[in-house]
Design an enzyme around this catalytic site. Structure first.
Site, mmCIF file in Angstrom:
data_model
loop_
_atom_site.group_PDB
_atom_site.id
_atom_site.type_symbol
_atom_site.label_atom_id
_atom_site.label_comp_id
_atom_site.label_asym_id
_atom_site.label_seq_id
_atom_site.Cartn_x
_atom_site.Cartn_y
_atom_site.Cartn_z
ATOM 1 N N GLN A 79 0.842 -1.190 0.000
ATOM 2 C CA GLN A 79 0.000 0.000 0.000
ATOM 3 C C GLN A 79 0.880 1.243 0.000
ATOM 4 O O GLN A 79 1.705 1.423 0.897
ATOM 5 C CB GLN A 79 -0.885 0.051 1.248
ATOM 6 C CG GLN A 79 -2.002 -0.972 1.283
ATOM 7 C CD GLN A 79 -2.722 -0.906 2.620
ATOM 8 O OE1 GLN A 79 -2.492 -1.731 3.488
ATOM 9 N NE2 GLN A 79 -3.585 0.069 2.794
ATOM 10 N N SER A 82 0.069 6.313 3.119
ATOM 11 C CA SER A 82 0.489 7.331 4.079
ATOM 12 C C SER A 82 1.671 8.152 3.571
ATOM 13 O O SER A 82 2.509 7.669 2.813
ATOM 14 C CB SER A 82 0.867 6.676 5.413
ATOM 15 O OG SER A 82 -0.246 6.057 6.009
ATOM 16 N N GLU A 97 -8.816 -3.714 5.337
ATOM 17 C CA GLU A 97 -7.750 -3.714 6.339
ATOM 18 C C GLU A 97 -8.315 -3.791 7.746
ATOM 19 O O GLU A 97 -7.820 -4.546 8.593
ATOM 20 C CB GLU A 97 -6.891 -2.456 6.198
ATOM 21 C CG GLU A 97 -5.731 -2.396 7.171
ATOM 22 C CD GLU A 97 -4.859 -1.169 6.960
ATOM 23 O OE1 GLU A 97 -3.633 -1.271 7.154
ATOM 24 O OE2 GLU A 97 -5.400 -0.104 6.603
ATOM 25 N N SER A 117 -5.220 4.816 13.465
ATOM 26 C CA SER A 117 -4.862 5.084 14.857
ATOM 27 C C SER A 117 -6.056 4.886 15.789
ATOM 28 O O SER A 117 -7.214 4.843 15.353
ATOM 29 C CB SER A 117 -4.331 6.515 14.993
ATOM 30 O OG SER A 117 -5.382 7.446 14.763
ATOM 31 N N GLU A 123 -7.353 7.012 17.704
ATOM 32 C CA GLU A 123 -8.251 8.158 17.609
ATOM 33 C C GLU A 123 -9.191 8.022 16.412
ATOM 34 O O GLU A 123 -10.388 8.343 16.506
ATOM 35 C CB GLU A 123 -7.426 9.450 17.500
ATOM 36 C CG GLU A 123 -6.668 9.827 18.767
ATOM 37 C CD GLU A 123 -5.420 8.987 18.998
ATOM 38 O OE1 GLU A 123 -4.877 9.023 20.117
ATOM 39 O OE2 GLU A 123 -4.984 8.285 18.049
#
Length: 416
Positions: free
Chosen positions: A145, A148, A263, A384, A386
């Site tokens: 992938q 990011s 994922e 994450s 969060e």
């Protein structure tokens, strides 16, 4: 009828596995896996390049054997080499396979099989499906992938890698980071910005990029646990044919969400990394921590969390068999799984004390540092904590989304 078909399938799978020349996984007298005494409790690989390549070669070779025998893509349609079976057959085969020593696991192969191949099946053209899916499912080719970036991690939609149209090609320039297995991948699923003048979620496009293309440079990142599982990938005017575009122009966010959905589903049922419950119990016995009332309470919490995880997996398995989508519950499961890993870390630190960092040769001491240093990484990997909480709050609890002015602001005008 279904139960008898499943029982017959398991018997056939057991017989095939026994004839495949793969050794049985050794067990102790109490029936548990002999690897409870192993020092391998790492969360991320800490291998040399050559050793990691040999591991991947073994795993890919086994995947090809399974695929050619009809066990490597059980839930896929027959046109892709599958058998169009329900997930319960896949689960049944996995149970039978665990009795054999098939070489371990590697994240790159998992990403290839469970994230990128399904994304191409859903969103790729007929030509892309013919070109990519069977080679990926057979383990002939591997794909990573390229999502990011240094300034676009949790807020992936703010990414700045640019793809500019040049006739029938696209010229891509930018930088990706935290890419697992990039050095061993033949392909990368790339999300790039193709229109900076629209809001950030609307101006992205996805591509399949060959990792050996001119202008692609891969640099390994050294982790604090010692390994180099992750990489930075630099793209300097990389030319990609439009035929390798995945999905429509401007719909890269849809492609990214599709892959990320797979994922989170995979993360929710993750296992096989870090120290197991059996290894933790063995450490408790070895160190005498199971005789200490405070340590014993922590150990009880780990056992309870492990049992709750088994119940959750059984519940999710039943939902899959009923055709129910995993949805936001995948975020819950991912956080629960990471919590179990961190709970083991806390126990290990308390039980070993200073011995955790002393390479004395005593079983279970220094090697546990691989778990303690690696486990926090999964608070970020796959989204994450969060981000997972936001998903749970908005999609499960119905809470209002956070106000985001940048959803309507052209990407070019967003302050960075």
């Amino acid at each position: 009828m279904r139960d008898s078909a499943l029982a017959e399938f398991r018997e056939q799978a057991r017989s095939w596995l026994a004839s495949s020349r793969v050794p049985y996984r050794a067990t102790l007298s109490d029936g548990t896996d002999e690897t409870v005494g192993s020092d391998d409790v790492s969360v991320f690989h800490n291998l040399s390049f050559d050793d990691e390549k040999r591991l991947l070669d073994r795993l890919c070779a086994w995947q090809r054997v399974k695929f050619d025998a009809g066990y490597g893509a059980l839930t896929w349609p027959e046109e892709f080499g599958g058998r169009s079976l329900t997930p319960e057959f896949e689960d049944a085969f996995a149970i039978e396979e665990r009795a054999f020593d098939t070489g371990g696991s590697h994240e790159l192969l998992s990403v290839t099989l469970h994230l990128i191949a399904p994304t191409i099946r859903l969103l790729g053209t007929d030509e892309q499906r013919r070109r990519f899916i069977v080679p990926l499912l057979r383990g002939e080719e591997l794909a990573c992938q390229l999502f990011s970036e240094p300034s676009a991690g949790s807020d992936l939609a703010s990414l700045g890698t640019r793809a500019v149209r040049a006739g029938d090609d696209w010229i891509v320039t930018g930088r990706k980071v935290w890419t697992s297995g990039a050095r061993f991948a033949q392909w990368g699923e790339l999300i790039a910005r193709t229109d900076p003048d629209v809001p950030k979620h609307q101006g992205m496009t996805a591509f399949m990029v060959p990792m050996d293309a001119p202008g692609v440079e891969i640099r390994p990142l050294r982790q604090m646990s010692g390994g180099t599982s992750f990489n930075e990938v630099f793209l300097d005017r990389v030319r990609i044919p439009d035929g390798q575009r995945l999905g429509a122009v401007g719909e890269g966010w849809k492609v990214a969400l599709t892959t990320l959905g797979f994922e989170r589903g995979a993360s929710s049922t993750s296992g096989g990394v870090g120290g197991s419950l059996q290894q933790t119990l063995a450490l408790a016995s070895c160190t005498g921590a199971d005789a200490d009332p405070v340590h014993r309470q922590r150990l009880a919490d780990i056992v309870i969390a492990h049992k709750l995880g088994e119940i959750a997996n059984a519940r999710d398995k039943q939902a899959r068999e009923s055709g129910e989508p995993l949805g936001a519950i995948g975020s819950v499961r991912k956080m629960q799984w990471v919590g179990r890993m961190l709970g083991i870390s806390d126990f290990v630190v308390a039980a070993l004390g200073p011995r955790l960092v002393v390479d004395s040769g005593e079983w279970g001491t220094y090697a546990w540092g691989q778990h303690v240093l690696g486990a926090p990484g999964y608070r970020i990997a796959g989204g994450s904590d969060e981000i997972q909480r936001n998903i749970i709050a908005e999609r499960m609890l119905g809470l209002p989304a956070e106000p985001r002015g940048d959803r309507v602001t052209p990407w070019r005008d967003i302050r960075r």
